[in-house]
Design a protein around this motif. Structure first.
Motif, PDB file in Angstrom:
ATOM      1  N   ALA A 184       5.437   7.410   9.890  1.00  0.00           N
ATOM      2  CA  ALA A 184       3.983   7.236   9.836  1.00  0.00           C
ATOM      3  C   ALA A 184       3.622   5.756   9.806  1.00  0.00           C
ATOM      4  CB  ALA A 184       3.417   7.960   8.616  1.00  0.00           C
ATOM      5  N   VAL A 262      -2.260  10.594  12.840  1.00  0.00           N
ATOM      6  CA  VAL A 262      -1.066  10.352  12.018  1.00  0.00           C
ATOM      7  C   VAL A 262      -1.352  10.721  10.563  1.00  0.00           C
ATOM      8  CG1 VAL A 262       0.581   8.612  11.221  1.00  0.00           C
ATOM      9  CG2 VAL A 262      -0.252   8.552  13.581  1.00  0.00           C
ATOM     10  N   ASP A 263      -2.508  10.318  10.065  1.00  0.00           N
ATOM     11  CA  ASP A 263      -2.866  10.632   8.680  1.00  0.00           C
ATOM     12  C   ASP A 263      -2.952  12.137   8.468  1.00  0.00           C
ATOM     13  OD1 ASP A 263      -2.995   7.927   8.123  1.00  0.00           O
ATOM     14  OD2 ASP A 263      -5.172   7.797   8.409  1.00  0.00           O
ATOM     15  N   LEU A 266       0.534  13.642   8.423  1.00  0.00           N
ATOM     16  CA  LEU A 266       1.220  13.366   7.163  1.00  0.00           C
ATOM     17  C   LEU A 266       0.720  14.308   6.064  1.00  0.00           C
ATOM     18  CD1 LEU A 266       3.350  11.561   5.903  1.00  0.00           C
ATOM     19  CD2 LEU A 266       1.553   9.899   5.398  1.00  0.00           C
TER      20      LEU A 266
END
Length: 298
Positions: A184, A262-263, A266
């Motif tokens: 990440a 991406v956040d 995750l």
């Protein structure tokens, strides 16, 4: 007797790294170099990448090749996580790097906090017996060159066998969670730099790590390779179906992610880990909290 970088040696060798510019990472580079050189097992230190070439920016990683006496390499590798988390400022255990080129050693990526920011630290451990060959393949600045004591044939074979066994060992759920956390950070860096091709490749690695995490948690004895037979193996339980639903969201996301993608990924991985292998998350709870704080400050 333990030998650290002397002020004269540090000044001489590190001046070569900094002659083109004064990267913000230089204090971290010096600190880690001195930490590694304090071990008698370490015979060579090379810094490579943008810090060695004078092209570093604020996102550049600190990238070392670490020559370790063949006799000591298994013990040094086993102690590396403790060394880096206790003395080096790493938030998490190291990720066994699958991106770095095979140079006859083992690559690790650590996320190190330094002066209020999270930095990427790449350490490539190589047996001392391979350093001469490695230096013909790698461009870098030599920070430490300490002639090793005699290296025997049996020690060379011991180091080679240890590396082969480590690279072949299946990853645990905890190691796969760390892989997501490191990737990440790498992805945010690629997106910030506009490196779409690299982001595409690392996004695929992120999804593959998610698949591997699901299999390690729910089908650890799977005889199938890669992505085969996932539904047949995993979807037979409510937890498995929920995990596959998370994976399907991941693999249908845009091929080149934005930071928000991406956040979100995750967040899904942390939820999935809590569901399928909570022991992996429990052991890293404080580290993950600190990690997410640093990401928000980036």
């Amino acid at each position: 007797m333990t030998t650290a970088l002397s002020p004269a040696l540090a000044s001489l060798r590190l001046a070569e790294v900094a002659e083109a510019n004064r990267p913000a990472q230089m204090p971290l580079l010096i600190r880690i170099a001195e930490l590694l050189a304090a071990s008698d097992s370490v015979t060579h230190l090379l810094v490579r990448g943008s810090l060695a070439s004078g092209t570093a920016d604020r996102l550049s990683d600190v990238d070392f090749v670490v020559g370790v006496h063949d006799r000591d390499l298994p013990a040094f590798a086993a102690a590396l996580d403790d060394l880096m988390t206790v003395a080096g400022g790493a938030l998490l255990p190291g990720w066994r790097d699958t991106i770095v080129a095979d140079l006859g050693g083992i690559g690790y990526v650590f996320l190190v906090q330094h002066e209020g920011k999270l930095h990427q630290l790449d350490l490539y451990l190589a047996p001392s017996s391979q350093i001469s060959t490695l230096r013909r393949k790698v461009t870098g600045k030599l920070l430490l060159d300490r002639p090793p004591t005699e290296i025997t044939t049996s020690q060379i074979e011991q180091a080679r066998s240890h590396i082969a066994e480590l690279l072949a060992r299946p990853r645990t759920c905890t190691e796969l969670l760390v892989e997501h956390l490191v990737l990440a950070v790498l992805l945010h860096k690629r997106i910030c730099r506009g490196q779409q091709y690299v982001a595409y490749a690392e996004w695929h690695l992120f999804h593959t790590a998610t698949k591997n995490l699901i299999k390690a948690a729910l089908a650890p004895a799977s005889p199938y390779w890669g992505w085969y037979q996932l539904r047949e193996e995993i979807a037979c339980t409510p937890i498995g179906r929920a995990c596959l639903a998370e994976l399907e969201v991941a693999i249908t996301s845009p091929p080149v992610p934005r930071s928000t993608d991406v956040d979100a990924a995750l967040d899904r991985v942390l939820t999935l880990t809590q569901r399928a292998c909570p022991h992996a998350l429990a052991g890293l709870a404080d580290a993950v909290t600190a990690y997410r704080t640093y990401l928000e400050l980036a």
